[in-house]
Scaffold this motif. Sequence first.
Motif, PDB file in Angstrom:
ATOM      1  N   ASN A   1      19.044  34.840 -13.526  1.00  0.00           N
ATOM      2  CA  ASN A   1      18.063  35.198 -14.548  1.00  0.00           C
ATOM      3  C   ASN A   1      17.748  36.686 -14.530  1.00  0.00           C
ATOM      4  N   HIS A   2      17.687  37.301 -13.345  1.00  0.00           N
ATOM      5  CA  HIS A   2      17.389  38.734 -13.288  1.00  0.00           C
ATOM      6  C   HIS A   2      18.556  39.572 -13.789  1.00  0.00           C
TER       7      HIS A   2
ATOM      8  N   TRP B   1      18.163  39.441 -17.500  1.00  0.00           N
ATOM      9  CA  TRP B   1      17.068  40.293 -17.957  1.00  0.00           C
ATOM     10  C   TRP B   1      17.436  41.775 -17.873  1.00  0.00           C
TER      11      TRP B   1
ATOM     12  N   THR C   1      17.003  43.049 -21.585  1.00  0.00           N
ATOM     13  CA  THR C   1      15.595  43.368 -21.813  1.00  0.00           C
ATOM     14  C   THR C   1      15.384  44.872 -21.872  1.00  0.00           C
TER      15      THR C   1
ATOM     16  N   MET D   1      10.334  45.145 -18.761  1.00  0.00           N
ATOM     17  CA  MET D   1      10.770  44.550 -17.498  1.00  0.00           C
ATOM     18  C   MET D   1       9.641  44.499 -16.489  1.00  0.00           C
TER      19      MET D   1
ATOM     20  N   ASP E   1      12.879  44.466 -11.698  1.00  0.00           N
ATOM     21  CA  ASP E   1      13.979  44.721 -12.626  1.00  0.00           C
ATOM     22  C   ASP E   1      14.010  46.186 -13.045  1.00  0.00           C
TER      23      ASP E   1
ATOM     24  N   THR F   1      16.327  29.729 -14.913  1.00  0.00           N
ATOM     25  CA  THR F   1      14.961  30.003 -14.460  1.00  0.00           C
ATOM     26  C   THR F   1      14.251  28.781 -13.875  1.00  0.00           C
TER      27      THR F   1
END
Length: 247
Positions: free
Chosen positions: A62-63, A66, A70, A75, A79, A118
């Motif tokens: 998930n990171h 992102w 993102t 963030m 991140d 997630t």
Amino acid sequence: MRFAAIADIHGNDLALEAVLADIAAHGLSDIVNLGDLLSGPLNARLTADLLMDLDLPTIRGNHDRWLAETAPEEMGLSDRAAWSELEPHHLDWLSDLPATMVYAGEVFLCHGTPASDTTYWLETVSGPAGATMAARGTIREALGDVGEPLVLCAHTHIPRAVRLPDGPLIVNPGSVGCPGYEDDHPVPHIMQTGTPDASYAILDKGPRGWSVTFRQVPYRSVDMARLARERGRPDWARALETGWIDP
């Protein structure tokens, strides 16, 4: 068939190097990587360069998603710290990673669950104290239609193996580089392993099916804790030093 599984490195290049050395010492060259590679206040660029050179079978966490998708101003702290060290080719590499993968024709790789990067799979949280093992029915339901005899997941940083009756062996190898953290989803809680050591797993296929060996590898975790503290993250420093989040 025998290989190693690593996950949740979170930019900790020293932990990754220690794990790679331990894997080599066990005569293994095949490694799969289950994501969350770079996020954190540590050495995202060095870790990314090392992983790109290794070119392991790798899925995104998930990171990683992102970081690639993102805007920096949206963030979280970890991140954003990693993003500030990365160059466009690092982000392009993250963007190209698949969400799931079937390895060697019989091992399913995912980060959280087969359907979500997630969602906690083998653990459940209901309050600040941390996690307990999820109910068997909940684990089986999240498996969906995955039919491989070995399933690898990550995300919670907690080493665990669950063998479903008449189903697969599901293994979380634990975290290479982040032994504890705090999170607000689905409720505020902490996850902690109680050891600063880097964690990974060795998977073996024998005549009776798949088995797992968990490895805990000491490394210079105090050096990474010092770096986290210098970068204004005492929470990371405490976890890296001790494996615990609570004081």
